[in-house]
Every structure is written in structure tokens, then in C-alpha cells.
Design an enzyme around this catalytic site. Structure first.
Site, PDB file in Angstrom:
ATOM      1  N   GLU A 158       4.211 -42.364   8.352  1.00  0.00           N
ATOM      2  CA  GLU A 158       3.476 -43.451   9.007  1.00  0.00           C
ATOM      3  C   GLU A 158       1.969 -43.384   8.780  1.00  0.00           C
ATOM      4  O   GLU A 158       1.176 -43.461   9.721  1.00  0.00           O
ATOM      5  CB  GLU A 158       3.812 -43.471  10.502  1.00  0.00           C
ATOM      6  CG  GLU A 158       5.296 -43.694  10.763  1.00  0.00           C
ATOM      7  CD  GLU A 158       5.677 -43.666  12.233  1.00  0.00           C
ATOM      8  OE1 GLU A 158       4.788 -43.465  13.087  1.00  0.00           O
ATOM      9  OE2 GLU A 158       6.874 -43.829  12.530  1.00  0.00           O
ATOM     10  N   GLU A 264      16.086 -44.153   9.285  1.00  0.00           N
ATOM     11  CA  GLU A 264      16.251 -44.139  10.755  1.00  0.00           C
ATOM     12  C   GLU A 264      16.912 -45.439  11.204  1.00  0.00           C
ATOM     13  O   GLU A 264      16.345 -46.200  11.978  1.00  0.00           O
ATOM     14  CB  GLU A 264      14.886 -43.973  11.436  1.00  0.00           C
ATOM     15  CG  GLU A 264      14.102 -42.748  10.992  1.00  0.00           C
ATOM     16  CD  GLU A 264      12.737 -42.635  11.646  1.00  0.00           C
ATOM     17  OE1 GLU A 264      12.512 -43.282  12.702  1.00  0.00           O
ATOM     18  OE2 GLU A 264      11.894 -41.885  11.123  1.00  0.00           O
TER      19      GLU A 264
END
Length: 370
Positions: A158, A264
Site C-alpha cells: 500500500e 485478499e
């Protein structure tokens, strides 16, 4: 080993279960996906003690990601004070059960996810040189400890901005620009040359963020940085799965010469986007919204199944670039979406709270088996 597109493709094929001719009768996810890509799950750090979960885990999945125990704050909460107790137990468990492992994650490029000591030098901010030195030491210690035992690492998590900036503002970006990303991949590769190295992020399917991913991969590979895959987190919402944007991203990443991992995956049946709308205006209302406390309506489960099936038909179509698909949590009762961003009874996965297959499971197996 010198990593090339060919060697990476061979390694990913092995993780996926071998060549297509080895595909078995699809009585489980791992069998249905054999020869296409690996099927994984993000799992609680406490899995060694959760004996009731073992059968479902080992019957359905081939590769596991620990939720928290390998993150920087868990591994090195203070400088030089490493704690590998839980990570060691997780790795030992996975090896005993012949499960491959994804290490998650070495650098989380958010200030609230980075132990504060990384950024400080007494009463001053750490210099670029000191911050990069700490990064390298952390990665050398963690990746080196599990050298040859962990198949893949989420090296940087991220780092790209959701707005108009290229990189997310953070202590990493402020001190080092984008150099910390290249340094992290280089350190991980040096510590374990055979591990597959991933850049992981969310909303990569959006056109604006996709361009940032493309820029990042091109920049790193132009510098011969050992980046092997892009991780797409895949936290989707019912009726808002970005199929066209996702396919465009798969095509774009293929053209870059690296693989994709869906890192995910889940489909939230109680859409959450409104939580962030208009500066949080609706949060008080949503915090009380819990519509499925007595079970998820069959029509919602069927819509979810249809969208999971469509997703996996897309992944199958692009199996040459998709190396792994990992669900986030084992079954509905363990999903993080029961508490994020507000507490509610949710049903985002393929297995119900008793570990029994839902319509979405059948849809995925059918999509993989055709």
C-alpha cells in the site's frame, strides 16, 4: 537463481499445482484450480491452536498468508527487539501440513502501520540513510530467518496514493521518495533469491491507480529491481465488482512481464462504500445497520455466487498471468468484514460459519472446472 520471465513462470506453475493434465476431480478448490493457479487463504495467526479449522484449510487450500504475525509491528516493535515466536509457530504449522506460505508484509507504507522507532533519531527525524539502513536490517533478519521456507513475500504494501499524488504520504516517502521500495525488494531478494516478490495494494483496478502501478513496475524493472508480481487485494462489494476494470488491469500487468496475485479476496454482502462518503456523514446511521443477523437471504447468496463465478471465469481466462488467488479469512464467521468498518454479521466468503460450502463455492468450482 537468476529470475527471468521464464523461470518465474515455471515457479508459479509449480505453486499452482503442476500442468493442466494433472487437474483432478474438482471436489475442492485446490483440486478445481490445479494447473491454473494456486488457491490460498489469509488465516489467523492462531491457526496452530485452532484444530477445528485444520480439515477445511488443508482440504481446500494450498498456500496460506498469516494475518498479522509477520508485519513490522509484530516482528520488531522496538529497534533490535525481534519477536518471531508466533511467526515461527505459523511457519512450522504450515510446513507440517504441506502448505506453502506467503510472508505478509515486510514494509507497510502507512505511518500508523509502521513502528514509530523507524522514523526517529533521538529528537530528530531519521535521515534517509538511517531509515534505509533500518529497512534493510529488518528485511535481512525476517526474510533471512525463513530463507527457503516461504514461497512468496508481500515486500511493500500500500505505497501508492489514492488521490492525485503518486506515492502515499508517509515517513518512508518523505525521507526516501520512492527509493525505499527498490531498497526493500533488493534486500528481500538478497536474503532469499528464490522467493517470489510482490508489490501489494488495493483499488489497483481503478484507472487512475492502475496507471500508478504501471509506472511503479516499469520504474523498478528498468532498474533491474527483482519485482515478480503485483498483488491486487480484491476486497469487493456485492453488485460493485469491477469486472471490466479488473480485466484491463490483468492485461496491463501481463504486458509488463510480471504476474498477478489476487491477495485478499472477498465479496462484502453489506456494501460499505457509503461509510467514507461525504466526510463520514452516514457513519452514525451505518453503525446501526446490521440487516442479516438471522442469516443471509438466499437471493443475496445467489447474487454473490453469480459474481464469484464471473470473477473466477475471468481469472481462468487470464490464468497465464494470474499466479494465485487468496481468500481473506477461512469462513464467514472469521471474516474481518464482521467488524470493519462497523460491526455487523457478514457473509463475504465461500464457506458459512460452520465451514460448509455456500452457493458461491459451487459457482467457483464450476467456473474453474469448465
Amino acid at each position: 537463481m537468476k529470475w527471468t520471465i521464464k523461470t518465474a513462470a515455471i515457479a508459479f506453475a509449480l505453486l499452482a499445482g503442476g500442468v493442466a493434465e494433472l487437474r483432478a476431480d474438482p471436489s475442492s478448490l485446490r483440486q478445481a484450480a490445479a494447473g491454473l493457479f494456486a488457491i490460498g487463504v489469509g488465516i489467523s495467526d492462531q491457526i496452530p491452536q485452532r484444530t477445528n479449522d485444520w480439515a477445511l484449510l488443508t482440504n481446500q487450500f494450498t498456500i496460506v498468508t498469516p494475518e498479522n504475525c509477520m508485519k513490522p509491528a509484530a516482528v520488531q516493535p522496538a529497534e533490535g527487539e525481534f519477536n518471531f515466536t508466533q511467526a515461527d509457530a505459523f511457519v512450522d504449522f504450515a510446513e507440517r501440513h504441506q502448505l506453502k506460505i506467503v510472508g505478509h508484509c515486510l514494509v507497510w507504507a502507512k505511518d500508523d502501520r509502521t513502528p514509530p522507532w523507524f522514523y526517529g533519531d533521538g529528537d530528530k527525524p531519521a535521515s534517509r540513510e538511517l531509515l534505509l539502513q533500518r529497512l534493510r536490517r529488518h528485511i535481512e533478519a525476517e526474510v533471512g530467518r525463513y530463507r527457503g521456507r516461504i514461497a512468496m513475500w508481500d515486500v511493500v504494501n500500500e505505497a501508492l496514493d489514492d488521490g492525485t499524488n503518486y506515492l502515499r504520504p508517509s515517513g518512508w516517502e518523505k525521507a526516501c521518495g520512492e527509493d525505499f521500495i527498490a531498497a526493500a525488494f533488493a534486500a528481500a531478494h538478497q536474503a532469499d533469491p528464490k522467493a517470489l516478490l510482490i508489490y501489494n495494494d488495493y483499488n489497483n483496478e481503478s484507472a487512475a491507480k492502475r496507471q500508478k502501478v504501471i509506472r511503479l513496475v516499469r520504474t523498478l524493472r528498468a532498474k533491474n529491481v527483482p519485482l515478480h508480481a503485483v498483488g491486487l487485494q480484491g476486497h469487493y462489494e456485492l453488485d460493485r465488482v469491477p469486472f471490466a476494470e479488473l480485466e484491463a488491469t490483468l492485461v496491463a500487468v501481463r504486458e509488463l512481464g510480471v504476474k498477478v496475485v489476487v491477495s485478499e479476496l472477498d465479496i462484502d454482502v453489506i456494501p460499505r462504500s457509503k461509510w467514507w462518503a461525504e466526510g463520514g456523514k452516514y457513519r452514525g446511521e451505518l453503525a446501526k445497520f446490521n440487516p442479516y443477523t438471522n442469516g443471509c437471504p438466499p437471493e443475496i447468496l445467489q447474487r454473490q455466487a453469480g459474481q464469484y463465478g464471473q470473477l473466477f471465469r475471468l481469472f481462468r481466462k487470464h490464468a497465464d498471468v494470474v499466479a494465485r488467488v487468496t481468500f481473506w479469512d477461512l469462513h464467514d464467521g472469521q471474516s474481518w468484514l464482521n467488524t470493519f468498518p462497523w460491526r455487523r454479521v457478514n457473509y463475504p466468503l465461500l464457506f458459512d460459519r460452520e465451514g460448509k460450502p455456500k452457493p458461491a463455492f459451487d459457482a467457483v468450482v464450476e467456473a474453474l472446472s469448465r
